[in-house]
Write a protein that holds these residues in place. Structure first.
Motif, PDB file in Angstrom:
ATOM      1  N   ALA A  57      48.117  37.969  38.674  1.00 48.69           N
ATOM      2  CA  ALA A  57      47.889  39.369  39.038  1.00 48.69           C
ATOM      3  C   ALA A  57      47.257  39.478  40.419  1.00 48.69           C
ATOM      4  CB  ALA A  57      47.002  40.047  38.000  1.00 48.69           C
ATOM      5  N   LEU A  58      46.327  38.596  40.728  1.00 45.86           N
ATOM      6  CA  LEU A  58      45.680  38.630  42.039  1.00 45.86           C
ATOM      7  C   LEU A  58      46.656  38.263  43.142  1.00 45.86           C
ATOM      8  CD1 LEU A  58      42.236  37.023  41.127  1.00 45.86           C
ATOM      9  CD2 LEU A  58      42.709  39.436  41.635  1.00 45.86           C
ATOM     10  N   ASP A  59      47.475  37.246  42.902  1.00 46.33           N
ATOM     11  CA  ASP A  59      48.466  36.841  43.909  1.00 46.33           C
ATOM     12  C   ASP A  59      49.483  37.945  44.154  1.00 46.33           C
ATOM     13  OD1 ASP A  59      47.235  34.408  44.280  1.00 46.33           O
ATOM     14  OD2 ASP A  59      48.640  33.292  43.017  1.00 46.33           O
ATOM     15  N   ALA A  60      49.852  38.674  43.097  1.00 41.80           N
ATOM     16  CA  ALA A  60      50.816  39.758  43.250  1.00 41.80           C
ATOM     17  C   ALA A  60      50.221  40.931  44.031  1.00 41.80           C
ATOM     18  CB  ALA A  60      51.292  40.239  41.878  1.00 41.80           C
ATOM     19  N   ALA A  61      48.921  41.159  43.872  1.00 43.52           N
ATOM     20  CA  ALA A  61      48.275  42.311  44.508  1.00 43.52           C
ATOM     21  C   ALA A  61      47.806  42.023  45.930  1.00 43.52           C
ATOM     22  CB  ALA A  61      47.093  42.767  43.668  1.00 43.52           C
ATOM     23  N   VAL A  62      47.514  40.763  46.220  1.00 41.68           N
ATOM     24  CA  VAL A  62      46.967  40.389  47.528  1.00 41.68           C
ATOM     25  C   VAL A  62      47.951  39.440  48.207  1.00 41.68           C
ATOM     26  CG1 VAL A  62      45.012  39.367  48.748  1.00 41.68           C
ATOM     27  CG2 VAL A  62      44.621  40.617  46.611  1.00 41.68           C
ATOM     28  N   PRO A  63      48.736  39.950  49.148  1.00 45.14           N
ATOM     29  CA  PRO A  63      49.704  39.087  49.837  1.00 45.14           C
ATOM     30  C   PRO A  63      49.011  37.862  50.444  1.00 45.14           C
ATOM     31  CG  PRO A  63      50.070  41.374  50.416  1.00 45.14           C
ATOM     32  CD  PRO A  63      48.782  41.329  49.637  1.00 45.14           C
ATOM     33  N   GLY A  64      49.566  36.700  50.177  1.00 44.87           N
ATOM     34  CA  GLY A  64      48.953  35.470  50.660  1.00 44.87           C
ATOM     35  C   GLY A  64      47.866  34.942  49.741  1.00 44.87           C
ATOM     36  N   GLY A  65      47.568  35.659  48.671  1.00 44.85           N
ATOM     37  CA  GLY A  65      46.572  35.219  47.700  1.00 44.85           C
ATOM     38  C   GLY A  65      45.154  35.581  48.114  1.00 44.85           C
ATOM     39  N   VAL A  66      44.252  35.402  47.192  1.00 45.55           N
ATOM     40  CA  VAL A  66      42.839  35.670  47.429  1.00 45.55           C
ATOM     41  C   VAL A  66      42.229  34.434  48.069  1.00 45.55           C
ATOM     42  CG1 VAL A  66      40.639  36.227  46.332  1.00 45.55           C
ATOM     43  CG2 VAL A  66      42.748  37.221  45.452  1.00 45.55           C
ATOM     44  N   ASP A  67      41.618  34.612  49.228  1.00 39.34           N
ATOM     45  CA  ASP A  67      41.026  33.495  49.964  1.00 39.34           C
ATOM     46  C   ASP A  67      39.533  33.432  49.670  1.00 39.34           C
ATOM     47  OD1 ASP A  67      40.664  31.369  51.691  1.00 39.34           O
ATOM     48  OD2 ASP A  67      40.542  32.642  53.475  1.00 39.34           O
ATOM     49  N   ALA A 111      41.393  44.261  55.158  1.00 33.65           N
ATOM     50  CA  ALA A 111      42.579  44.529  54.335  1.00 33.65           C
ATOM     51  C   ALA A 111      42.570  43.716  53.049  1.00 33.65           C
ATOM     52  CB  ALA A 111      43.848  44.244  55.134  1.00 33.65           C
ATOM     53  N   ALA A 112      42.183  42.441  53.116  1.00 32.76           N
ATOM     54  CA  ALA A 112      42.179  41.605  51.912  1.00 32.76           C
ATOM     55  C   ALA A 112      41.169  42.119  50.888  1.00 32.76           C
ATOM     56  CB  ALA A 112      41.888  40.151  52.273  1.00 32.76           C
ATOM     57  N   ALA A 113      39.992  42.543  51.341  1.00 34.34           N
ATOM     58  CA  ALA A 113      38.983  43.075  50.420  1.00 34.34           C
ATOM     59  C   ALA A 113      39.468  44.375  49.794  1.00 34.34           C
ATOM     60  CB  ALA A 113      37.655  43.279  51.145  1.00 34.34           C
ATOM     61  N   MET A 114      40.166  45.201  50.576  1.00 33.36           N
ATOM     62  CA  MET A 114      40.698  46.448  50.029  1.00 33.36           C
ATOM     63  C   MET A 114      41.784  46.163  48.995  1.00 33.36           C
ATOM     64  SD  MET A 114      40.328  48.895  53.452  1.00 33.36           S
ATOM     65  CE  MET A 114      41.997  49.069  53.725  1.00 33.36           C
ATOM     66  N   GLN A 115      42.644  45.190  49.254  1.00 27.50           N
ATOM     67  CA  GLN A 115      43.682  44.818  48.295  1.00 27.50           C
ATOM     68  C   GLN A 115      43.061  44.220  47.042  1.00 27.50           C
ATOM     69  OE1 GLN A 115      45.804  42.263  50.953  1.00 27.50           O
ATOM     70  NE2 GLN A 115      47.239  43.856  51.579  1.00 27.50           N
ATOM     71  N   LEU A 116      41.992  43.449  47.212  1.00 28.31           N
ATOM     72  CA  LEU A 116      41.311  42.862  46.062  1.00 28.31           C
ATOM     73  C   LEU A 116      40.684  43.945  45.195  1.00 28.31           C
ATOM     74  CD1 LEU A 116      40.506  40.337  44.525  1.00 28.31           C
ATOM     75  CD2 LEU A 116      38.570  40.083  46.088  1.00 28.31           C
ATOM     76  N   CYS A 117      40.092  44.959  45.809  1.00 29.18           N
ATOM     77  CA  CYS A 117      39.553  46.096  45.039  1.00 29.18           C
ATOM     78  C   CYS A 117      40.647  46.746  44.209  1.00 29.18           C
ATOM     79  CB  CYS A 117      38.935  47.132  45.975  1.00 29.18           C
ATOM     80  SG  CYS A 117      37.282  46.748  46.525  1.00 29.18           S
ATOM     81  N   ALA A 118      41.802  46.947  44.815  1.00 29.25           N
ATOM     82  CA  ALA A 118      42.919  47.555  44.092  1.00 29.25           C
ATOM     83  C   ALA A 118      43.369  46.664  42.941  1.00 29.25           C
ATOM     84  CB  ALA A 118      44.079  47.830  45.045  1.00 29.25           C
ATOM     85  N   ALA A 119      43.382  45.351  43.155  1.00 33.69           N
ATOM     86  CA  ALA A 119      43.780  44.420  42.096  1.00 33.69           C
ATOM     87  C   ALA A 119      42.790  44.458  40.943  1.00 33.69           C
ATOM     88  CB  ALA A 119      43.895  42.999  42.657  1.00 33.69           C
ATOM     89  N   VAL A 120      41.498  44.489  41.253  1.00 29.69           N
ATOM     90  CA  VAL A 120      40.467  44.559  40.208  1.00 29.69           C
ATOM     91  C   VAL A 120      40.616  45.863  39.431  1.00 29.69           C
ATOM     92  CG1 VAL A 120      37.980  44.763  39.791  1.00 29.69           C
ATOM     93  CG2 VAL A 120      38.844  43.008  41.354  1.00 29.69           C
ATOM     94  N   ASP A 121      40.795  46.962  40.151  1.00 32.13           N
ATOM     95  CA  ASP A 121      40.970  48.247  39.465  1.00 32.13           C
ATOM     96  C   ASP A 121      42.197  48.231  38.561  1.00 32.13           C
ATOM     97  OD1 ASP A 121      38.685  49.288  40.548  1.00 32.13           O
ATOM     98  OD2 ASP A 121      39.701  50.505  42.055  1.00 32.13           O
TER      99      ASP A 121
END
Length: 134
Positions: A57-67, A111-121
């Motif tokens: 789910a995280l990889d799908a929501a955050v392009p390039g994965g969560v670093d 951008a990555a932190a914003m995408q991660l927030c969306a993934a968590v939500d």
């Protein structure tokens, strides 16, 4: 400590997510303190997120994965917007200070932190994650 599904992940309250891994000894040592913080700050949604359990789910929501370079890493957000994203050692005064400042912290434009927030939500909204309650 009980856990319940979070019905409204974007309700404007502070949300503190601990991004961790099951194999991480530092994360395991963090968990007892996490429960203490949740009890001390009942107005904050505390979420424990094992990045390996939710990797797809995280990889799908955050392009390039969560670093994540170090564990545990914290993500503090309000209303789905990131305020802080980084590694924090489990010292009560540091996390308490971060939570006290939370309402006054500027939004991160990362951008990555914003995408991660969306993934968590998204994970909260579908019931895949739960928030901690004291």
């Amino acid at each position: 400590m009980a856990t319940v599904p979070l019905d409204t992940p974007n309700d404007g309250a502070l949300q503190l997510v601990c991004l961790c891994a099951g194999w991480c000894t530092a994360c395991a040592a963090y968990q007892p303190q996490w429960a203490t913080w949740a009890a001390r700050h009942p107005d904050v949604a505390f979420i424990w997120l094992d990045v390996e359990d939710h990797a797809d789910a995280l990889d799908a929501a955050v392009p390039g994965g969560v670093d994540i370079e170090n564990f545990p890493t914290l993500l503090l957000s309000r209303g789905g917007q990131p305020l802080f994203f980084g590694t924090v050692l489990p010292h009560a005064s540091v996390v308490d200070g971060l939570l006290r400042q939370g309402a006054n912290l500027p939004l991160l434009k990362d951008a990555a932190a914003m995408q991660l927030c969306a993934a968590v939500d998204g994970l909260l909204g579908c019931g895949a994650l739960q928030r901690s309650l004291s």
